[in-house]
Scaffold this active site. Sequence first.
Site, PDB file in Angstrom:
ATOM      1  N   HIS A   1       1.048  -1.125  -0.133  1.00  0.00           N
ATOM      2  CA  HIS A   1      -0.270   0.042  -0.095  1.00  0.00           C
ATOM      3  C   HIS A   1       0.956   0.785   0.001  1.00  0.00           C
ATOM      4  O   HIS A   1       2.029   0.752   0.366  1.00  0.00           O
ATOM      5  CB  HIS A   1      -1.127   0.017   1.396  1.00  0.00           C
ATOM      6  CG  HIS A   1      -0.222  -0.222   2.115  1.00  0.00           C
ATOM      7  ND1 HIS A   1       0.442  -1.435   2.880  1.00  0.00           N
ATOM      8  CD2 HIS A   1      -0.220   1.205   3.395  1.00  0.00           C
ATOM      9  CE1 HIS A   1       0.509  -1.222   3.580  1.00  0.00           C
ATOM     10  NE2 HIS A   1       0.363  -0.339   4.075  1.00  0.00           N
ATOM     11  N   LEU A   2       0.198   2.580  -0.401  1.00  0.00           N
ATOM     12  CA  LEU A   2       0.907   3.543  -0.809  1.00  0.00           C
ATOM     13  C   LEU A   2       0.162   4.669  -0.166  1.00  0.00           C
ATOM     14  O   LEU A   2      -0.247   4.854  -0.049  1.00  0.00           O
ATOM     15  CB  LEU A   2       0.857   3.821  -2.161  1.00  0.00           C
ATOM     16  CG  LEU A   2       1.874   5.262  -2.190  1.00  0.00           C
ATOM     17  CD1 LEU A   2       2.935   5.619  -2.177  1.00  0.00           C
ATOM     18  CD2 LEU A   2       1.115   5.724  -3.798  1.00  0.00           C
TER      19      LEU A   2
END
Length: 154
Positions: A115-116
Amino acid sequence: MPKQLWAPWRLEYIEQADERPRCIFCEPEPELVLAREEHAFLLLNRFPYSAGHVMAAPVRHVGDYGALTDGEVLEIHRLASSAIAALAAEYGPHGYNLGWNLGRSAGAGVVDHVHLHVVPRWTGDTNFMPVLADTKVIPEALVATAERLRTRLA
């Protein structure tokens, strides 16, 4: 006598960081989901570094950044861009930190679903609290932040 600040929501994370029964990205809390596309979605961080801290993640459960498809990469970054626009309009931060924490030693709290992070920042937001007390003060309830950002993203 020193004063104390309480952040009771952090204990839940600390106690269960390695023992979650489910993936927070595969089964996200509906009230924290801000936007969804075919291959990726935007989620408010339950344990934020600052107000408005969001994460863009693939819908598919994947822990290897190199295994992301072109469609997943594009949608994740498109959602991150939309989050920046919504945060700018709603909160007016002075800057942003975007980052991937890949692996436990890199700071990942969830290592098996990439995830960013999109973290809004303000001039002067690094103050004595995190430096001396390893404590962050988040000035807004998560549900209120989700409502504000969801409206901007719509």
